[in-house]
Design an enzyme around this catalytic site. Structure first.
Site, PDB file in Angstrom:
ATOM      1  N   LYS A   5       0.842  -1.175  -0.053  1.00 22.97           N
ATOM      2  CA  LYS A   5       0.005  -0.113  -0.146  1.00 22.97           C
ATOM      3  C   LYS A   5       0.938   1.035   0.080  1.00 22.97           C
ATOM      4  CE  LYS A   5      -1.741   1.499   4.073  1.00 22.97           C
ATOM      5  NZ  LYS A   5      -1.285   3.090   4.391  1.00 22.97           N
ATOM      6  N   ASN A   6       1.945   1.119   0.740  1.00 23.34           N
ATOM      7  CA  ASN A   6       2.530   2.505   1.142  1.00 23.34           C
ATOM      8  C   ASN A   6       3.626   2.557  -0.115  1.00 23.34           C
ATOM      9  OD1 ASN A   6       1.001   2.982   3.165  1.00 23.34           O
ATOM     10  ND2 ASN A   6       2.588   2.220   4.498  1.00 23.34           N
ATOM     11  N   CYS A  98      -5.537  12.424  13.469  1.00 21.84           N
ATOM     12  CA  CYS A  98      -5.467  11.246  13.222  1.00 21.84           C
ATOM     13  C   CYS A  98      -5.369  10.328  14.519  1.00 21.84           C
ATOM     14  CB  CYS A  98      -4.021  10.827  12.353  1.00 21.84           C
ATOM     15  SG  CYS A  98      -3.692   9.167  12.099  1.00 21.84           S
ATOM     16  N   ARG A 103       0.492  14.209  13.593  1.00 18.09           N
ATOM     17  CA  ARG A 103       0.976  14.078  12.131  1.00 18.09           C
ATOM     18  C   ARG A 103       0.964  15.460  11.528  1.00 18.09           C
ATOM     19  NH1 ARG A 103      -1.157   8.468  10.094  1.00 18.09           N
ATOM     20  NH2 ARG A 103       0.731   8.523   8.746  1.00 18.09           N
ATOM     21  N   ASP A 286       4.843   0.386  12.247  1.00 21.88           N
ATOM     22  CA  ASP A 286       3.422  -0.319  11.659  1.00 21.88           C
ATOM     23  C   ASP A 286       3.581  -2.095  12.184  1.00 21.88           C
ATOM     24  OD1 ASP A 286       3.514   1.249   8.543  1.00 21.88           O
ATOM     25  OD2 ASP A 286       2.847   2.080  10.679  1.00 21.88           O
ATOM     26  N   ARG A 378      -8.599  -0.669   4.669  1.00 23.21           N
ATOM     27  CA  ARG A 378      -7.731   0.349   3.988  1.00 23.21           C
ATOM     28  C   ARG A 378      -6.261  -0.172   3.591  1.00 23.21           C
ATOM     29  NH1 ARG A 378      -6.824   5.025   7.424  1.00 23.21           N
ATOM     30  NH2 ARG A 378      -5.580   5.564   5.594  1.00 23.21           N
TER      31      ARG A 378
HETATM   32  C1  EPZ Z   1       4.206   6.746   6.705  1.00 18.68           C
HETATM   33  O1  EPZ Z   1       3.351   7.681   7.167  1.00 18.68           O
HETATM   34  C2  EPZ Z   1       3.112   5.456   6.516  1.00 18.68           C
HETATM   35  N1  EPZ Z   1       2.225   6.001   5.447  1.00 18.68           N
HETATM   36  C3  EPZ Z   1       2.721   5.253   7.763  1.00 18.68           C
HETATM   37  O2  EPZ Z   1       2.027   4.166   7.667  1.00 18.68           O
HETATM   38  C4  EPZ Z   1       3.984   4.762   8.541  1.00 18.68           C
HETATM   39  O3  EPZ Z   1       3.356   4.635   9.842  1.00 18.68           O
HETATM   40  C5  EPZ Z   1       4.767   6.016   8.907  1.00 18.68           C
HETATM   41  O4  EPZ Z   1       5.266   6.395   7.454  1.00 18.68           O
HETATM   42  C6  EPZ Z   1       5.964   5.778   9.522  1.00 18.68           C
HETATM   43  O5  EPZ Z   1       6.733   4.645   9.234  1.00 18.68           O
HETATM   44  C7  EPZ Z   1       2.141   6.018   4.088  1.00 18.68           C
HETATM   45  O6  EPZ Z   1       3.491   5.602   3.518  1.00 18.68           O
HETATM   46  C8  EPZ Z   1       1.249   6.355   3.358  1.00 18.68           C
HETATM   47  P1  EPZ Z   1       6.065  10.195   8.812  1.00 18.68           P
HETATM   48  P2  EPZ Z   1       3.811   9.416   7.187  1.00 18.68           P
HETATM   49  O7  EPZ Z   1       5.864  11.562   8.093  1.00 18.68           O
HETATM   50  O8  EPZ Z   1       4.751   9.560   6.061  1.00 18.68           O
HETATM   51  C9  EPZ Z   1       6.337  13.499  12.220  1.00 18.68           C
HETATM   52  C10 EPZ Z   1       0.217   2.379   7.946  1.00 18.68           C
HETATM   53  O9  EPZ Z   1      -0.196   1.824   8.773  1.00 18.68           O
HETATM   54  N2  EPZ Z   1       6.315  14.403  11.171  1.00 18.68           N
HETATM   55  O10 EPZ Z   1       7.186   9.392   8.608  1.00 18.68           O
HETATM   56  O11 EPZ Z   1       2.741  10.311   7.332  1.00 18.68           O
HETATM   57  C11 EPZ Z   1       4.951  12.596  12.429  1.00 18.68           C
HETATM   58  O12 EPZ Z   1       4.177  13.094  13.165  1.00 18.68           O
HETATM   59  C12 EPZ Z   1       0.661   3.836   7.900  1.00 18.68           C
HETATM   60  O13 EPZ Z   1       0.332   2.049   6.889  1.00 18.68           O
HETATM   61  C13 EPZ Z   1       6.313  15.870  11.343  1.00 18.68           C
HETATM   62  O14 EPZ Z   1       6.483  16.287  12.625  1.00 18.68           O
HETATM   63  O15 EPZ Z   1       4.690   9.136   8.650  1.00 18.68           O
HETATM   64  C14 EPZ Z   1       5.595  11.258  13.082  1.00 18.68           C
HETATM   65  O16 EPZ Z   1       5.734  11.327  14.454  1.00 18.68           O
HETATM   66  C15 EPZ Z   1       0.203   4.427   9.097  1.00 18.68           C
HETATM   67  N3  EPZ Z   1       6.258  16.768  10.445  1.00 18.68           N
HETATM   68  C16 EPZ Z   1       7.122  10.961  12.483  1.00 18.68           C
HETATM   69  O17 EPZ Z   1       7.327  12.465  11.708  1.00 18.68           O
HETATM   70  C17 EPZ Z   1       6.203  16.509   9.379  1.00 18.68           C
HETATM   71  O18 EPZ Z   1       6.097  17.166   8.364  1.00 18.68           O
HETATM   72  C18 EPZ Z   1       6.966  10.128  11.333  1.00 18.68           C
HETATM   73  O19 EPZ Z   1       6.009  10.324  10.372  1.00 18.68           O
HETATM   74  C19 EPZ Z   1       6.090  14.896   8.834  1.00 18.68           C
HETATM   75  C20 EPZ Z   1       6.106  14.107   9.834  1.00 18.68           C
END
Ligand code: EPZ
Length: 401
Positions: A5-6, A98, A103, A286, A378
């Site tokens: 998916k990702n 979320c 996020r 995850d 999803r």
């Molecule tokens: C991706 O989400 C995945 N989703 C998530 O999978 C996964 O949990 C996550 O990466 C971590 O591995 C997809 O790829 C579609 P991040 P993403 O930006 O990119 C903070 C699933 O179950 N952050 O790496 O949204 C954020 O709050 C889903 O399939 C900021 O502060 O996650 C978090 O604490 C759930 N500012 C951390 O970084 C930003 O601009 C990592 O989030 C961006 C992120």
């Protein structure tokens, strides 16, 4: 195993970078993939097929991601970089809250501003403009998967060189980079914390098969280990699962890696675990919920620490209702086992928590009913059918696909 998916979601968004047709293969049939398809079609792209998805974004009418679609899937933000890079404008709804954490997308916006975009937040929308994005040095304050993907796509059509530092190393990021390079982008350093992108004027179409879903594979591996099972995962890529395999072996599972995939045999007794989630190649957040179910069955005390998301223990209260002994101290869950889980009605709060509750139902005595399984659809393709083929006694009562 199904496609990831990702990896499929950013790939589909990358179709917006070119006026040439794109063919994405091994795309999982999931609710989120359909949402991305609807989003692209909303902008005027022609989207056809399942598993093999063809996208033609040559005649886009609008560069907008409406709240109605974004609120159902945060990954919609992945259209921001491509739209801005190719069309010089984008209007994308802010994702909103979320279940697993705040996020924010500040790193995405900060990066686009560094590339010369003007960003305005108005009425819950990001309004971005740029004559042509320009290469820049961008250092992420936190490792962000979709942030890295969004800026990598934006930089692919920017003028000059962009360097992303403290970038994400996830296999899905690497897969997207490979697809973009096949479309004519010039990206190096994939899979390292420093990614360099030399912008080009235009990109060609794509014909790319996305990688297998390592989180789906990890979920089935935990299910096999927790049920003293014996399962072979065809098409799973062990190279993406080092941290998961290491922890499963510590728990006592027999994990064999072969050409055809991965074979997992569950132990008679599960050993305690100490898991800390981190960005790749660390232990994936995850997989935290699924491993918590395994830890409820372990003989002794286990520790699970969630460092990536600030609110990803929603499944704890449901597991306690099933009889698990879990104490949460800040970001660490302390478990004592082995617990004899009792079947009951539980509520899924997010995608991975719902998978964990299904595994808990498989090892519990009696019947478990998992509510709100729309979360599951999803991110898991036909999970109950796949589990039934492995001997699980599971069926869908209402709703779902
Ligand atoms: C991706 O989400 C995945 N989703 C998530 O999978 C996964 O949990 C996550 O990466 C971590 O591995 C997809 O790829 C579609 P991040 P993403 O930006 O990119 C903070 C699933 O179950 N952050 O790496 O949204 C954020 O709050 C889903 O399939 C900021 O502060 O996650 C978090 O604490 C759930 N500012 C951390 O970084 C930003 O601009 C990592 O989030 C961006 C992120």
């Amino acid at each position: 195993m199904s496609g990831a998916k990702n990896a499929a979601l950013p790939a589909l968004a990358a179709s917006l970078l070119t006026d040439r047709p794109c063919t994405w293969r091994n795309v999982p049939r999931l609710h989120d993939v359909r949402t991305m398809g609807r989003l692209l079609a909303h902008m005027g792209a022609v989207v056809e097929g399942e598993e093999v998805v063809r996208v033609d974004a040559s005649k886009l009418k609008r560069q907008e991601a409406p709240y109605g679609l974004v609120k159902t899937m945060r990954a919609s933000v992945l259209v921001l970089g491509p739209l801005l890079a190719r069309f010089g404008r984008a209007r994308v709804s802010l994702p909103g809250g979320c279940a697993i954490g705040e996020r924010p997308i500040d790193q995405h916006l900060k990066g686009l501003e560094a590339m010369g975009a003007t960003i305005r937040l108005r009425g819950g929308y990001v309004e971005a403009r740029a004559t042509r994005l320009a290469g820049a040095l961008i250092v992420f304050d936190v490792v962000t998967v979709t942030g890295t993907e969004n800026l990598m796509m934006a930089a692919a059509l920017a003028r000059g060189r962009t360097v992303l530092e403290n970038a994400a190393l996830e296999p899905e990021v690497v897969d997207l980079g490979c697809a973009l390079n096949a479309m004519g982008a010039r990206i190096s350093g994939l899979g390292t914390p420093v990614i360099t992108i030399d912008g080009v004027d235009t990109l060609a179409g794509a014909d790319h098969a996305v990688i297998p879903d390592r989180i789906e594979a990890g979920t089935f591996m935990v299910a096999a280990a927790a049920t003293r099972g014996d399962v072979r995962l065809r098409g799973a890529d062990a190279a993406h699962l080092d941290a998961v395999i290491t922890k499963l072996r510590i728990a006592g599972a027999d994990v064999r890696i072969g050409r055809a995939g991965i074979r997992v045999r569950g132990p008679a007794e599960i050993a305690p675990l100490d898991v800390v989630t981190q960005p790749h190649p660390g232990f994936p957040t995850d997989m935290q919920a699924q491993f918590m179910v395994l830890a409820t069955r372990a003989r002794g005390q286990s520790l699970l620490t969630e460092t990536v998301f600030e609110n990803r223990f929603m499944h704890v209260s449901e597991l306690r209702r099933m009889g698990a002994d879990i104490h949460v101290d800040g970001r660490t869950a302390i478990l004592r086992g082995p617990a004899r889980l009792q079947g009951t009605t539980v509520m899924a709060s997010d995608l991975r928590a719902s998978a964990a509750l299904i595994i808990a139902g498989l090892v519990a005595e009696g019947r478990t009913e998992v509510l709100r399984v729309y979360h599951l659809d999803r991110g898991y393709e036909r999970i109950e059918k796949k589990l039934r083929a492995l001997g699980a006694r599971i069926r869908r009562i209402r709703g779902g696909l």
